[in-house]
Design an enzyme around this catalytic site. Structure first.
Site, PDB file in Angstrom:
ATOM      1  N   TYR A 125       0.843  -1.207   0.000  1.00 52.94           N
ATOM      2  CA  TYR A 125       0.000   0.000   0.000  1.00 52.94           C
ATOM      3  C   TYR A 125       0.879   1.257   0.000  1.00 52.94           C
ATOM      4  O   TYR A 125       0.686   2.171  -0.825  1.00 52.94           O
ATOM      5  CB  TYR A 125      -0.922  -0.041   1.224  1.00 52.94           C
ATOM      6  CG  TYR A 125      -1.628   1.250   1.534  1.00 52.94           C
ATOM      7  CD1 TYR A 125      -2.628   1.734   0.702  1.00 52.94           C
ATOM      8  CD2 TYR A 125      -1.305   1.987   2.674  1.00 52.94           C
ATOM      9  CE1 TYR A 125      -3.285   2.934   1.001  1.00 52.94           C
ATOM     10  CE2 TYR A 125      -1.949   3.166   2.985  1.00 52.94           C
ATOM     11  CZ  TYR A 125      -2.940   3.640   2.142  1.00 52.94           C
ATOM     12  OH  TYR A 125      -3.588   4.819   2.445  1.00 52.94           O
ATOM     13  N   SER A 143      -3.758  10.223   9.991  1.00 50.15           N
ATOM     14  CA  SER A 143      -4.922   9.398  10.360  1.00 50.15           C
ATOM     15  C   SER A 143      -6.119  10.328  10.437  1.00 50.15           C
ATOM     16  O   SER A 143      -6.261  11.068  11.417  1.00 50.15           O
ATOM     17  CB  SER A 143      -4.695   8.736  11.719  1.00 50.15           C
ATOM     18  OG  SER A 143      -3.472   8.025  11.737  1.00 50.15           O
TER      19      SER A 143
HETATM   20  P1  NAI Z   1     -11.777   4.190   2.134  1.00 40.71           P
HETATM   21  O1  NAI Z   1     -11.248   2.810   1.965  1.00 40.71           O
HETATM   22  O2  NAI Z   1     -12.895   4.395   3.089  1.00 40.71           O
HETATM   23  O3  NAI Z   1     -12.210   4.776   0.719  1.00 40.71           O
HETATM   24  C1  NAI Z   1     -11.574   4.428  -0.492  1.00 40.71           C
HETATM   25  C2  NAI Z   1     -12.631   4.315  -1.559  1.00 40.71           C
HETATM   26  O4  NAI Z   1     -11.984   3.933  -2.787  1.00 40.71           O
HETATM   27  C3  NAI Z   1     -13.705   3.264  -1.242  1.00 40.71           C
HETATM   28  O5  NAI Z   1     -14.984   3.834  -1.285  1.00 40.71           O
HETATM   29  C4  NAI Z   1     -13.518   2.230  -2.337  1.00 40.71           C
HETATM   30  O6  NAI Z   1     -14.741   1.636  -2.782  1.00 40.71           O
HETATM   31  C5  NAI Z   1     -12.854   3.033  -3.448  1.00 40.71           C
HETATM   32  N1  NAI Z   1     -12.126   2.157  -4.363  1.00 40.71           N
HETATM   33  C6  NAI Z   1     -11.345   1.099  -4.034  1.00 40.71           C
HETATM   34  N2  NAI Z   1     -10.935   0.475  -5.151  1.00 40.71           N
HETATM   35  C7  NAI Z   1     -11.469   1.153  -6.197  1.00 40.71           C
HETATM   36  C8  NAI Z   1     -11.403   0.990  -7.598  1.00 40.71           C
HETATM   37  N3  NAI Z   1     -10.728  -0.020  -8.171  1.00 40.71           N
HETATM   38  N4  NAI Z   1     -12.077   1.859  -8.372  1.00 40.71           N
HETATM   39  C9  NAI Z   1     -12.785   2.878  -7.815  1.00 40.71           C
HETATM   40  N5  NAI Z   1     -12.883   3.088  -6.496  1.00 40.71           N
HETATM   41  C10 NAI Z   1     -12.219   2.225  -5.697  1.00 40.71           C
HETATM   42  O7  NAI Z   1     -10.529   5.124   2.526  1.00 40.71           O
HETATM   43  P2  NAI Z   1     -10.539   6.561   3.197  1.00 40.71           P
HETATM   44  O8  NAI Z   1     -10.165   6.417   4.603  1.00 40.71           O
HETATM   45  O9  NAI Z   1     -11.751   7.290   2.818  1.00 40.71           O
HETATM   46  O10 NAI Z   1      -9.267   7.217   2.469  1.00 40.71           O
HETATM   47  C11 NAI Z   1      -9.405   7.961   1.272  1.00 40.71           C
HETATM   48  C12 NAI Z   1      -8.053   8.072   0.626  1.00 40.71           C
HETATM   49  O11 NAI Z   1      -7.151   8.685   1.520  1.00 40.71           O
HETATM   50  C13 NAI Z   1      -7.433   6.726   0.240  1.00 40.71           C
HETATM   51  O12 NAI Z   1      -6.717   6.878  -0.966  1.00 40.71           O
HETATM   52  C14 NAI Z   1      -6.488   6.445   1.379  1.00 40.71           C
HETATM   53  O13 NAI Z   1      -5.410   5.614   0.945  1.00 40.71           O
HETATM   54  C15 NAI Z   1      -6.040   7.845   1.737  1.00 40.71           C
HETATM   55  N6  NAI Z   1      -5.620   7.933   3.119  1.00 40.71           N
HETATM   56  C16 NAI Z   1      -6.553   7.922   4.131  1.00 40.71           C
HETATM   57  C17 NAI Z   1      -6.165   8.029   5.439  1.00 40.71           C
HETATM   58  C18 NAI Z   1      -7.153   8.101   6.549  1.00 40.71           C
HETATM   59  O14 NAI Z   1      -6.711   8.270   7.691  1.00 40.71           O
HETATM   60  N7  NAI Z   1      -8.445   7.978   6.328  1.00 40.71           N
HETATM   61  C19 NAI Z   1      -4.740   8.110   5.788  1.00 40.71           C
HETATM   62  C20 NAI Z   1      -3.850   8.119   4.659  1.00 40.71           C
HETATM   63  C21 NAI Z   1      -4.291   8.045   3.381  1.00 40.71           C
HETATM   64  C1  15L Z   2      -3.759   5.117   5.981  1.00 39.88           C
HETATM   65  O1  15L Z   2      -3.086   5.328   4.979  1.00 39.88           O
HETATM   66  C2  15L Z   2      -5.047   4.399   5.920  1.00 39.88           C
HETATM   67  O2  15L Z   2      -5.734   4.657   4.721  1.00 39.88           O
HETATM   68  C3  15L Z   2      -5.947   4.709   7.097  1.00 39.88           C
HETATM   69  O3  15L Z   2      -6.997   3.753   7.117  1.00 39.88           O
HETATM   70  C4  15L Z   2      -5.176   4.665   8.418  1.00 39.88           C
HETATM   71  O4  15L Z   2      -4.736   3.381   8.645  1.00 39.88           O
HETATM   72  C5  15L Z   2      -4.007   5.620   8.338  1.00 39.88           C
HETATM   73  O5  15L Z   2      -3.213   5.408   7.187  1.00 39.88           O
HETATM   74  C6  15L Z   2      -3.092   5.531   9.542  1.00 39.88           C
HETATM   75  O6  15L Z   2      -1.898   5.344   9.367  1.00 39.88           O
HETATM   76  O7  15L Z   2      -3.578   5.688  10.663  1.00 39.88           O
END
Ligand code: NAI
Ligand code: 15L
Length: 274
Positions: free
Chosen positions: A145, A174
């Site tokens: 990832y 986060s």
């Molecule tokens: P999440 O997992 O809730 O949302 C990701 C979305 O991407 C999901 O709705 C999923 O259905 C969609 N997705 C997955 N594969 C797909 C594909 N092949 N085509 C189209 N859509 C697809 O993650 P969250 O927490 O909302 O994070 C959003 C973004 O921010 C992600 O890229 C994540 O890696 C990044 N991120 C989030 C963090 C957090 O603390 N929430 C921390 C660091 C990065």
């Molecule tokens: C991420 O990149 C993930 O998308 C999120 O779900 C958390 O795990 C976050 O990092 C984290 O490091 O807390």
């Protein structure tokens, strides 16, 4: 409305990928003031458009032609879509690695000049929590990832150098309603601060490819945002208000990755399928 600017700047059409996810749901509401039309997309089901100011376009990011059609007509992209946790490489390859390439190829073809890329702290996850990092340190991804987000940052730099497409890569810590554990006391990014950072990332002129750490004004942090000072991001929240609640949790052993590495438990996941 914006919590940071009473009269937000406005785009014509803004694309939000990953709109069905945790942050996507939040930003679907909060990015509304910044565009005449918000085009929301995900591979997962999405609630219908709420009116003419919204468009719902289902799309698998691994499908190049579908992403090309998705991006057509957009002025900027907030790219959240993809696998957001550690998973087998093949899943990450499709959604994240091919996905981010397809987004930038489509941006190039359709003349989109600004992308906000949801990168992650897991691009530097193998640094120790005792280390202090700026945006220029060598990346140390903590899994497939983290590798995919590191690739995404390289793609962003390449498309700026070659095609002039500007990106802000936000290494999100986060971002949840509140910090869930001791590690997140340092990495937490409130939704209010996330929204401000999105606004700055969309509208600050001449960002080239900027890397910024997505964290609130937490008391003890591992990251330095001096290299992104031109964004003018001034976080308003702090994890400190949750300290008593978090510290009521059982202590974490000093040998636990959650107590050693910035990437926490991500550093100890896998292997998959052996
Ligand atoms: P999440 O997992 O809730 O949302 C990701 C979305 O991407 C999901 O709705 C999923 O259905 C969609 N997705 C997955 N594969 C797909 C594909 N092949 N085509 C189209 N859509 C697809 O993650 P969250 O927490 O909302 O994070 C959003 C973004 O921010 C992600 O890229 C994540 O890696 C990044 N991120 C989030 C963090 C957090 O603390 N929430 C921390 C660091 C990065
Ligand atoms: C991420 O990149 C993930 O998308 C999120 O779900 C958390 O795990 C976050 O990092 C984290 O490091 O807390």
């Amino acid at each position: 409305m914006s919590e940071t600017s009473p009269t937000p700047l406005r785009l014509g059409r803004l694309l939000l990928t990953g709109a069905a996810g945790g942050l996507g749901k939040v930003l679907r509401e909060r990015l509304r003031p910044y565009a005449n039309v918000l085009r929301v997309s995900d591979i997962a089901a999405l609630p219908p458009a709420e009116g003419p100011h919204e468009e719902v376009v289902p799309c698998n990011l691994a499908d190049k032609a579908a992403v090309d059609a998705l991006v057509a007509g957009c002025d900027a992209i907030v790219h959240l879509g993809g696998v957001s946790v550690e998973r087998p490489f093949e899943e990450i390859l499709e959604a994240n690695i091919k996905g981010v390439f397809h987004i930038y190829e489509a941006a190039r073809r359709h003349g989109v000049k600004r992308v906000v890329f949801a990168s992650s702290n897991h691009v530097i996850g193998f640094y120790k929590q005792s280390e202090h990092l700026d945006a220029h340190v060598a990346r140390r991804p903590d899994g497939y990832y983290g590798l995919s987000k590191s690739f995404g940052e390289d793609v962003a730099q390449f498309y700026y150098d070659r095609w002039g497409i500007e990106t802000v890569s936000i290494r999100i810590g986060s971002s949840f309603p509140e910090p869930a554990n001791r590690r997140m006391m340092s990495t937490w990014l409130s939704y209010r601060d996330l929204t401000q950072l999105m606004e700055k990332s969309l509208f600050t002129p001449d960002v080239k490819h900027t890397v910024v750490y997505g964290m609130s004004a937490n008391r003890y942090v591992w990251w330095d945002n001096d290299a992104a000072a031109h964004l003018g991001f001034v976080p308003q929240d702090s994890s400190e208000v949750f300290r008593a609640k978090v510290e009521a949790q059982p202590p974490v052993a000093p040998t636990d990755p959650n107590a050693i590495y910035q990437g926490g438990a991500f550093t100890a996941q896998g292997p998959f399928g052996d």
